[in-house]
Write a protein that holds these residues in place. Structure first.
Motif, PDB file in Angstrom:
ATOM      1  N   LEU A  72      -0.721  17.161   5.823  1.00  0.00           N
ATOM      2  CA  LEU A  72       0.012  18.614   6.516  1.00  0.00           C
ATOM      3  C   LEU A  72      -1.540  19.600   6.594  1.00  0.00           C
ATOM      4  N   ALA A  73      -2.250  19.779   6.205  1.00  0.00           N
ATOM      5  CA  ALA A  73      -3.314  20.915   6.023  1.00  0.00           C
ATOM      6  C   ALA A  73      -4.508  20.031   6.976  1.00  0.00           C
ATOM      7  N   SER A  74      -4.185  18.891   7.003  1.00  0.00           N
ATOM      8  CA  SER A  74      -5.619  18.356   7.236  1.00  0.00           C
ATOM      9  C   SER A  74      -5.182  17.923   9.411  1.00  0.00           C
ATOM     10  N   VAL A  75      -3.867  17.613   9.248  1.00  0.00           N
ATOM     11  CA  VAL A  75      -3.218  17.840  10.521  1.00  0.00           C
ATOM     12  C   VAL A  75      -3.364  19.177  11.818  1.00  0.00           C
ATOM     13  N   PRO A 119      -8.957  14.244   1.990  1.00  0.00           N
ATOM     14  CA  PRO A 119      -7.874  13.262   1.088  1.00  0.00           C
ATOM     15  C   PRO A 119      -9.075  13.705  -0.307  1.00  0.00           C
ATOM     16  N   HIS A 120     -10.116  14.000   0.351  1.00  0.00           N
ATOM     17  CA  HIS A 120     -11.090  14.353  -1.571  1.00  0.00           C
ATOM     18  C   HIS A 120     -11.886  16.029  -0.838  1.00  0.00           C
ATOM     19  N   ILE A 135     -20.519  13.805  13.136  1.00  0.00           N
ATOM     20  CA  ILE A 135     -20.765  13.951  11.914  1.00  0.00           C
ATOM     21  C   ILE A 135     -18.087  14.174  12.314  1.00  0.00           C
ATOM     22  N   ASP A 136     -18.018  14.270  13.512  1.00  0.00           N
ATOM     23  CA  ASP A 136     -17.063  14.953  14.061  1.00  0.00           C
ATOM     24  C   ASP A 136     -16.251  13.786  13.261  1.00  0.00           C
ATOM     25  N   ARG A 137     -16.750  12.900  14.122  1.00  0.00           N
ATOM     26  CA  ARG A 137     -16.175  11.745  14.594  1.00  0.00           C
ATOM     27  C   ARG A 137     -15.915  11.005  12.926  1.00  0.00           C
ATOM     28  N   ILE A 138     -17.307  10.628  12.555  1.00  0.00           N
ATOM     29  CA  ILE A 138     -16.558  10.000  11.074  1.00  0.00           C
ATOM     30  C   ILE A 138     -15.838  10.962   9.869  1.00  0.00           C
ATOM     31  N   PHE A 139     -16.056  12.285  10.247  1.00  0.00           N
ATOM     32  CA  PHE A 139     -15.189  12.786   9.315  1.00  0.00           C
ATOM     33  C   PHE A 139     -13.567  12.458   9.321  1.00  0.00           C
ATOM     34  N   GLY A 140     -13.298  12.904  11.142  1.00  0.00           N
ATOM     35  CA  GLY A 140     -12.288  12.187  11.293  1.00  0.00           C
ATOM     36  C   GLY A 140     -11.301  11.406  11.353  1.00  0.00           C
ATOM     37  N   PHE A 141     -12.762  10.254  11.060  1.00  0.00           N
ATOM     38  CA  PHE A 141     -11.931   9.251  11.315  1.00  0.00           C
ATOM     39  C   PHE A 141     -11.758   9.105   9.269  1.00  0.00           C
ATOM     40  N   TYR A 142     -12.652   9.899   8.753  1.00  0.00           N
ATOM     41  CA  TYR A 142     -12.145   9.302   7.189  1.00  0.00           C
ATOM     42  C   TYR A 142     -10.343   9.621   6.976  1.00  0.00           C
ATOM     43  N   ILE A 143     -10.513  11.266   7.595  1.00  0.00           N
ATOM     44  CA  ILE A 143      -9.425  11.483   7.147  1.00  0.00           C
ATOM     45  C   ILE A 143      -8.224  11.365   7.519  1.00  0.00           C
ATOM     46  N   GLN A 144      -8.147  10.352   8.709  1.00  0.00           N
ATOM     47  CA  GLN A 144      -7.178   9.885   9.195  1.00  0.00           C
ATOM     48  C   GLN A 144      -6.704   8.417   8.455  1.00  0.00           C
ATOM     49  N   LYS A 188       0.555  -1.334  -0.093  1.00  0.00           N
ATOM     50  CA  LYS A 188      -0.161   0.212   0.101  1.00  0.00           C
ATOM     51  C   LYS A 188       0.666   1.713   0.115  1.00  0.00           C
ATOM     52  N   ASP A 189       1.768   0.595  -0.730  1.00  0.00           N
ATOM     53  CA  ASP A 189       3.494   2.437  -0.607  1.00  0.00           C
ATOM     54  C   ASP A 189       2.621   3.280  -1.460  1.00  0.00           C
ATOM     55  N   ILE A 190       2.679   4.603  -1.470  1.00  0.00           N
ATOM     56  CA  ILE A 190       1.695   5.970  -1.273  1.00  0.00           C
ATOM     57  C   ILE A 190       2.912   5.911  -2.937  1.00  0.00           C
ATOM     58  N   CYS A 191       3.958   6.061  -3.012  1.00  0.00           N
ATOM     59  CA  CYS A 191       4.797   6.109  -4.142  1.00  0.00           C
ATOM     60  C   CYS A 191       6.042   5.757  -3.447  1.00  0.00           C
ATOM     61  N   GLU A 192       7.122   5.537  -5.018  1.00  0.00           N
ATOM     62  CA  GLU A 192       8.599   4.912  -4.455  1.00  0.00           C
ATOM     63  C   GLU A 192       9.821   5.737  -3.465  1.00  0.00           C
ATOM     64  N   HIS A 193       8.584   6.931  -3.268  1.00  0.00           N
ATOM     65  CA  HIS A 193       9.463   8.355  -2.619  1.00  0.00           C
ATOM     66  C   HIS A 193       9.715   7.608  -1.139  1.00  0.00           C
ATOM     67  N   PHE A 194       7.819   6.899  -1.047  1.00  0.00           N
ATOM     68  CA  PHE A 194       7.236   6.632   0.867  1.00  0.00           C
ATOM     69  C   PHE A 194       7.006   5.103   0.931  1.00  0.00           C
ATOM     70  N   ALA A 195       8.041   4.450   1.631  1.00  0.00           N
ATOM     71  CA  ALA A 195       7.239   3.069   1.955  1.00  0.00           C
ATOM     72  C   ALA A 195       6.249   2.817   2.592  1.00  0.00           C
ATOM     73  N   TYR A 196       5.120   3.724   2.349  1.00  0.00           N
ATOM     74  CA  TYR A 196       3.944   4.119   3.698  1.00  0.00           C
ATOM     75  C   TYR A 196       3.119   4.332   2.976  1.00  0.00           C
ATOM     76  N   SER A 197       1.671   3.674   3.246  1.00  0.00           N
ATOM     77  CA  SER A 197       0.487   4.295   3.482  1.00  0.00           C
ATOM     78  C   SER A 197       0.265   5.454   3.300  1.00  0.00           C
ATOM     79  N   ARG A 198      -1.369   5.918   3.190  1.00  0.00           N
ATOM     80  CA  ARG A 198      -0.852   7.275   3.078  1.00  0.00           C
ATOM     81  C   ARG A 198      -1.641   7.439   4.316  1.00  0.00           C
ATOM     82  N   ARG A 199      -2.134   6.705   5.274  1.00  0.00           N
ATOM     83  CA  ARG A 199      -2.438   6.034   6.383  1.00  0.00           C
ATOM     84  C   ARG A 199      -1.674   5.952   7.424  1.00  0.00           C
ATOM     85  N   GLU A 200      -0.397   5.573   7.144  1.00  0.00           N
ATOM     86  CA  GLU A 200       0.575   5.608   7.823  1.00  0.00           C
ATOM     87  C   GLU A 200       1.487   6.459   7.894  1.00  0.00           C
ATOM     88  N   LEU A 201       1.335   7.662   6.453  1.00  0.00           N
ATOM     89  CA  LEU A 201       1.865   9.074   6.396  1.00  0.00           C
ATOM     90  C   LEU A 201       1.606   9.517   7.521  1.00  0.00           C
TER      91      LEU A 201
END
Length: 860
Positions: free
Chosen positions: A539-542, A678-679, A740-749, A490-503
């Protein structure tokens, strides 16, 4: 179509009935035949439309349309070269001449005839049951009649407490009626669940606002005093109602077999053999009109199996594939209540033993039925929690030996619950019962090159029916790929060996505030067009810092860089935020004056805002200064962020409105405006169930009830429209926002990069049920943290255009020339419908795409 349309050597197959099973037969035969010249297919549908999804019929009352429910359309059948007729009820079969005739007099010749006529609703012979507001629940036309009747009714009664009866009750409740269920038996769903499960099911349904009356036999339906009708029961009691909905079971639609000398069972149904042939070898029966081994199979999965067997036999008369009966286990959700029934749920097998777990405070009932030697699972009942359903079903279907302590399978406190994973299942294990897809079928698909869950779903159709097998399907695919040495990455790309969630987790835990820090500590190289925007979004989400800070600018795409959406002609759109669509006359005048001053094309959007098109990049700061000075803010139409909160006029103006939808929409928009995700994310709030704000097509939809708000989640339009799912009902304001707070936050994460909420939901292991556990039950123990994180980013909101026009350094990005204030006005405009708009390409006017400042060549 005549009987001689096709060449003489073409095998002519006529299918009578175009329900789910009839359509599945057509699909199977169209895929298996060598060519349309070899086998012609003609479909005769008695209804005025082609096949649609009856399994999800109740969702018609939650906003789905007939088009949403459609399983096929004319273009699809045309592409398959399948001939079809609607409004073509077959009334005559000439078996010797092999011709069928419809009600309108058209005749169709056949070599093989497929009867897929289904069933019809049984209406008890109750005096008064034939009145105008006494209806049935079976087809889309029936649903239209129910909606029409409900519009002039206050109270509704469903006669029948089985599976379809409870779905019908939910439909009446969705339509705003005070709803009752009247059942002749002493419990609900007596076929699928035992007495204990039925008792708990009744309690849970009544908690949701539907009154249940069991052990009631209706003797007459007469005129009422306070309502349109009165139901009089055999015990002398009565119940008044405006609408009666019969859902007392089904009967096989076997009239063609009865009238034209096909063998029928004693209680109806066209008798078939293992190849689904009737007593006439050239006539087949499949689905609910067919009787196999003295049993009518009322679920879609056995019907699909019949269709597959019949299609193969029609082509090659092979007896290798045979219908030998089907498992009738089922998992469903009735009015939000999980119900599962497996095998011998009532423990009728000789010597059977049972283990029961009941938790009344939590509303959970579980029972397993095992063999006398406690080695095999015979059946199960689950009410309120179906977590163990998939595993228990596999134990039963495959005869897998039970653990030493079988009760551990259903006890929540069991230290080591022995649940089955993909590795423990044989290749013959059925993974998707709706489409009869086995583990072996999935492995064969992977052998053929499938390398993802999406590939397997596309090839096998697994998990495209009810979707209940999604988690097990993913487990099987992932384990099989891993066993072949394929890394499920689930690596996001060749520069990071992590998924978006892990990042995301890395950024939060290590308090990383820039891309440079992130790639230095956890990546390699310089980054790319995939990881940079993803990191910018995280970074913007956090931290929710100004996106045009020096360190953030390289992470933004063109739209975010200029805080505006670039249009195809190189100009930009200007979209002020108008919360809930509510705007003062003064602000409306300012928007009009700005549009006129800068020659901008104006358009009122579906999100209840006013978009201004055609602004050149150097004009954006001046335009926004005028708008900001008037009290307007950026609408964030350029960002992967919260866009709009659409609303109707609600109870303030509308005579149907039951809550202040405008006020709630404004509160929601002001709370979540600008939050990066994310979107893009859209909301809507409707003031009543008439749904004028179209909330069920949004990422978050809120619909007013007389008791509060219903919350829908994860819908969207676009390339792949998806209706939102009902998450919770009758919420007060505080609980609504908390969820909504919880669902939205969980989606973002947890969502992947550029993943809409709809796709996130489809890929969330456990789906809607799991999301409820996380958000309502705090299953992961993270709700407090989700709320704190949401509060933190809400507290750091800023209008990015207000910040920009007050920052001289930021404004330099909008100059056309780095060494001059001169402008290049090559963009020309023409009028359209008395408005200014950018010239179209075909008008051959030069358009300049300006995205970065240039150097001006100054003349003397």
């Amino acid at each position: 179509m005549s009987a001689n349309t096709h060449p003489a050597d073409t095998q002519k197959v006529v299918v009578v009935g175009n329900g789910m099973v009839g359509h599945h037969f057509v699909e199977q035969l169209a895929n298996l035949r060598q060519s349309p010249e070899a086998v012609s297919i003609t479909v005769l549908s008695a209804e005025d439309r082609l096949a649609y999804d009856r399994v999800h019929l109740s969702e018609y009352f939650s906003g789905k349309t007939a088009q949403d429910l459609a399983l096929t359309d004319e273009a699809t059948y045309d592409s398959w070269q399948v001939s079809f007729k609607t409004n073509a009820k077959v009334t005559h079969i000439d078996k010797s001449a092999k011709i069928v005739t419809t009600e309108s007099g058209e005749s169709f010749a056949y070599d093989k005839l497929i009867l897929a006529t289904g069933s019809y609703p049984f209406v008890p012979p109750i005096p008064g049951g034939d009145q105008s507001h006494c209806l049935v629940y079976r087809t889309i036309d029936d649903l239209e009649s129910i909606k029409e009747s409900a519009s002039c009714s206050q109270v509704g009664v469903v006669i029948g407490g089985g599976l379809l009866g409870l779905e019908a009750a939910n439909a009446l409740k969705e339509l705003g009626l005070t709803t009752h269920v009247v059942e002749f038996a002493p419990q609900l769903m007596a076929v699928q669940v035992d007495a204990g499960g039925g008792r708990l099911l009744k309690d849970k349904i009544e908690e949701l606002g539907v009154t249940v009356h069991t052990s009631k036999a209706t003797t007459v339906i007469e005129a009422g005093e306070t309502c349109r009708y009165r139901l009089v029961f055999s015990d002398g009691e009565s119940l008044e109602t405006d609408l009666v909905l019969f859902s007392a079971g089904i009967r096989p639609y076997d009239n063609l077999g009865r009238e034209f000398d096909l063998t029928l069972g004693e209680r109806g149904g066209i008798v078939i053999n293992d190849q689904c042939q009737t007593s006439d070898s050239d006539i087949y029966a499949i689905g609910e009109c067919a009787l196999y081994n003295n049993m009518i199979y009322g679920l879609v999965a056995p019907g699909y199996t019949m269709a597959k067997v019949a299609a193969k036999h029609v082509l090659d008369t092979s007896t290798e594939d045979a219908f030998t009966g089907a498992d009738m286990s089922t998992k469903l959700k009735l009015m939000g209540v999980d119900v599962g029934s497996i095998g011998d749920a009532h423990g009728r097998t000789e010597g059977a033993l049972s283990y029961t777990y009941e938790n009344q405070p939590e509303g959970v009932y579980k029972k397993i039925v095992v063999s006398a030697d406690k080695k095999l699972l015979l059946g199960a009942v689950l009410v309120g929690d179906c977590t163990e359903y998939d595993s228990l079903l596999q134990y039963m279907l495959n005869g897998i030996e039970l653990p030493e302590a079988p009760e551990a399978l259903i006890l929540p406190m069991a230290a080591d619950k022995p649940m089955l994973g993909a590795d423990a299942l044989p290749d013959t294990a059925t993974i998707c019962s709706c489409l009869n897809v086995t583990k072996g079928d999935i492995i064969e698909t992977i052998d053929g090159g499938a390398c993802s869950v999406a590939d397997v779903k596309s090839c096998t159709k697994a998990s495209t029916g009810c979707g209940g097998c999604a988690a097990l399907l993913k487990d099987v695919v992932d384990k099989e790929l891993e066993s072949r040495g394929v890394e499920v990455k689930k690596d996001i790309c060749e520069h990071f060996a992590y998924s978006r969630r892990e990042l995301y987790d890395i950024v939060r835990v290590e308090k990383i505030t820039s891309f440079e820090q992130l790639i230095e500590k956890h990546g390699k190289g310089l980054g790319c067009e995939i990881c940079k925007p993803a990191a910018g979004s995280i970074l913007a989400s956090v931290w929710n810092e100004y996106i045009l800070d020096k360190s953030n600018i390289p992470l933004q795409d063109t739209n975010d860089t200029f805080l505006a959406n670039m249009q195809k002609d190189g100009t930009y759109s200007v979209v002020p935020r108008i919360p809930g669509g509510e705007i003062t006359p003064e602000k409306l005048i300012v928007i009009g004056e700005v549009a006129k001053k800068y020659n901008l094309y104006t358009k009122i959007t579906g999100g209840q805002r006013i978009d201004l098109f055609g602004a050149r990049v150097e004009q954006l700061p001046d335009i926004w200064k005028e708008l900001v000075d008037a009290g307007l803010e950026t609408g964030h139409a350029y960002g992967k962020s919260v866009r709009t909160v659409k609303s109707c006029v609600g109870s303030t103006w509308c005579r149907y409105g039951v809550q202040d939808s405008v006020g709630m929409a404004i509160d929601i928009e002001n709370r979540y405006k600008g939050i990066r995700a994310p979107h893009k994310v859209k909301f809507a709030v409707s003031g009543c169930t008439r749904e004028c704000a179209e909330a069920q097509s949004k990422d978050f939809g809120v619909i007013a009830t007389d008791k509060g708000w219903n919350l829908y989640v994860c819908g969207n339009g676009g390339m792949k429209p998806r209706h939102a799912d009902l998450f919770a009902t009758d919420l007060d304001d505080e609980t609504l926002i908390k969820y909504i707070d919880r669902i939205f936050g969980f989606y973002i994460q947890t969502a992947d990069r550029l993943q809409r909420t709809s796709v996130w939901m489809e890929n969330l292991e456990g789906g809607l049920d799991y999301l409820r556990q996380v958000v309502i039950d705090d299953h992961l123990g993270i709700c407090d943290e989700l709320e704190k994180q949401m509060a933190a980013i809400i507290g750091k909101y800023q209008c990015e255009w207000t910040t920009t026009i007050n920052d001289p350094e930021a404004l330099k990005r909008f100059r056309q020339f780095v060494n001059s204030d001169s402008t290049d006005s090559n963009i020309q405009f023409v009028t359209e419908r008395e408005q200014i708009r950018p010239a179209r390409d075909e008008e051959k006017i030069s358009i300049v795409n300006i995205v970065e400042p240039k150097v001006a060549v100054l003349e003397d």
